[in-house]
Enzyme design. Structure first.
Site, PDB file in Angstrom:
ATOM      1  N   GLU A   1      36.321  35.796   2.565  1.00 45.16           N
ATOM      2  CA  GLU A   1      36.495  35.167   3.886  1.00 45.16           C
ATOM      3  C   GLU A   1      35.274  34.307   4.228  1.00 45.16           C
ATOM      4  O   GLU A   1      35.413  33.180   4.739  1.00 45.16           O
ATOM      5  CB  GLU A   1      36.689  36.241   4.971  1.00 45.16           C
ATOM      6  CG  GLU A   1      36.933  35.610   6.341  1.00 45.16           C
ATOM      7  CD  GLU A   1      36.843  36.589   7.489  1.00 45.16           C
ATOM      8  OE1 GLU A   1      37.341  37.720   7.363  1.00 45.16           O
ATOM      9  OE2 GLU A   1      36.264  36.209   8.521  1.00 45.16           O
TER      10      GLU A   1
ATOM     11  N   CYS B   1      45.297  34.948   7.425  1.00 42.70           N
ATOM     12  CA  CYS B   1      45.513  35.537   8.754  1.00 42.70           C
ATOM     13  C   CYS B   1      45.264  34.471   9.826  1.00 42.70           C
ATOM     14  O   CYS B   1      44.265  33.732   9.741  1.00 42.70           O
ATOM     15  CB  CYS B   1      44.540  36.703   8.932  1.00 42.70           C
ATOM     16  SG  CYS B   1      44.638  37.428  10.569  1.00 42.70           S
TER      17      CYS B   1
ATOM     18  N   CYS C   1      46.153  46.240   8.916  1.00 39.61           N
ATOM     19  CA  CYS C   1      46.029  45.435  10.136  1.00 39.61           C
ATOM     20  C   CYS C   1      47.161  44.403  10.120  1.00 39.61           C
ATOM     21  O   CYS C   1      47.869  44.269   9.102  1.00 39.61           O
ATOM     22  CB  CYS C   1      44.680  44.733  10.162  1.00 39.61           C
ATOM     23  SG  CYS C   1      44.493  43.567   8.810  1.00 39.61           S
TER      24      CYS C   1
ATOM     25  N   CYS D   1      37.332  40.592  14.437  1.00 40.80           N
ATOM     26  CA  CYS D   1      38.737  40.847  14.778  1.00 40.80           C
ATOM     27  C   CYS D   1      38.850  42.101  15.639  1.00 40.80           C
ATOM     28  O   CYS D   1      38.167  43.099  15.389  1.00 40.80           O
ATOM     29  CB  CYS D   1      39.478  41.028  13.459  1.00 40.80           C
ATOM     30  SG  CYS D   1      41.102  41.673  13.654  1.00 40.80           S
TER      31      CYS D   1
ATOM     32  N   THR E   1      35.256  38.212  10.342  1.00 46.29           N
ATOM     33  CA  THR E   1      36.142  39.075  11.155  1.00 46.29           C
ATOM     34  C   THR E   1      35.909  40.571  10.959  1.00 46.29           C
ATOM     35  O   THR E   1      36.215  41.365  11.839  1.00 46.29           O
ATOM     36  CB  THR E   1      37.627  38.788  10.854  1.00 46.29           C
ATOM     37  OG1 THR E   1      37.846  38.986   9.453  1.00 46.29           O
ATOM     38  CG2 THR E   1      38.027  37.396  11.255  1.00 46.29           C
TER      39      THR E   1
HETATM   40  S1  SF4 Z   1      41.281  39.022  10.897  1.00 46.17           S
HETATM   41 FE1  SF4 Z   1      41.813  41.073  11.539  1.00 46.17          FE
HETATM   42  S2  SF4 Z   1      44.071  41.112  11.497  1.00 46.17           S
HETATM   43 FE2  SF4 Z   1      43.375  39.338  10.287  1.00 46.17          FE
HETATM   44  S3  SF4 Z   1      43.249  40.072   8.170  1.00 46.17           S
HETATM   45 FE3  SF4 Z   1      41.193  40.253   9.039  1.00 46.17          FE
HETATM   46  S4  SF4 Z   1      41.119  42.368   9.853  1.00 46.17           S
HETATM   47 FE4  SF4 Z   1      43.271  41.866   9.504  1.00 46.17          FE
END
Ligand code: SF4
Length: 286
Positions: A125, A95, A12, A198, A167
């Protein structure tokens, strides 16, 4: 045999940015060790390749000497504070989409909201994001956590709720949780929902669902420790019983795959295209 590779397969934007900026840093500092807090991406092959060029994975920011890379998943507030106190320079490859969630959580917490984060408990995350949500916050891992969350909301006496989501969480599970939570919160609560899944994750999950309905077998390629890869596997398995999750071509039962006419391949967000190509070539050439 027909092989269909998902269009949304592979790195991504956030992972691509993290990997290419790390490569640039390793090139710039050739011969030196560059520290990275946690695995840069949830893919063993990618990490091993970078380690050969001088990347060193550390578990604690204090193990870094001068500077350290922060990966795409982001980190908790405490990590930034520790780095600052120790004079460690941060190369922040979080990100932008994750950073936006951190900023939103902080802003709403300051404005007196109770923040509900939906996500996988031990995922980096989630650990990072929850630290920006303030004291009046709570994590929902799955539907079983809804009642405990409601108790916490009631005890907090806060009537303004913000719901955020990791995300890479499953869109379907998020929708189910939100629906149940809304049904149980009475009208005196102002509920603000931000679907922070995301778009790359959403599109990938949708394509996996569609593709898994059209094929005889599905191969999901990605790290076994990758949350988004595991979700792709779960989605595909619902529609296609012959679904396999593999890290590399070595894990694939190619002989078995030869029994199928149409094979779909989808890869997680931390999976390099070369891993997918290797699998495709192995299927074509065996
Ligand atoms: S938010 Fe989306 S683009 Fe960003 S690292 Fe996670 S999956 Fe990848």
């Amino acid at each position: 045999m027909k092989i269909i590779i998902g269009k949304t397969s592979g790195f991504c934007g956030g992972v691509l940015n993290a990997v290419s900026k790390t490569e640039q840093e390793l090139e710039k500092e050739k011969g030196k060790t560059i520290y990275c807090l946690g695995e840069l991406v949830h893919n063993k092959q990618v990490v091993e390749k970078l380690e050969k060029k001088g990347l060193k994975i550390i578990d604690n920011i204090e193990e870094a000497n001068e500077k350290a890379i922060i990966r795409a998943h982001g980190v908790s507030k405490e990590v930034y504070e520790k780095a600052n106190n120790k004079g460690i320079e941060i190369i922040d490859l979080t990100c932008p989409k994750v950073l936006k969630i951190h900023n939103t959580a902080e802003e709403y917490a300051k404005n007196g909201y109770f923040i509900v984060l939906v996500g996988v408990e031990e995922h980096p995350e989630t650990i990072g994001t929850i630290s920006f949500c303030g004291e009046n916050s709570c994590l929902i891992r799955n539907k079983e956590d809804i009642n405990v969350t409601l108790d916490k909301i009631v005890k907090s006496n806060i009537k303004k709720i913000l719901i955020l989501v990791q995300t890479t969480y499953s869109l379907q599970k998020f929708q189910e949780i939100v629906e149940e939570l809304q049904q149980k919160l009475n009208a005196e609560y102002k509920v603000c929902i931000q679907n922070t899944i995301c778009s790359a994750t959403k599109l990938r999950q949708e394509e996996t669902e569609k593709l898994s309905k059209q094929v005889d077998a599905m191969i999901i390629v990605g790290g076994k420790n990758s949350s988004n890869t595991k979700k792709l596997y779960d989605i595909a398995k619902i529609n296609c019983a012959n679904t396999e999750l593999v890290e590399t071509v070595k894990d694939l039962d190619i002989k078995n795959m030869k029994n199928y006419k149409i094979i779909g391949i989808m890869a997680g967000a931390s999976t390099p295209n070369e891993s997918v190509e290797e699998i495709k070539n192995a299927l074509m050439n065996t």
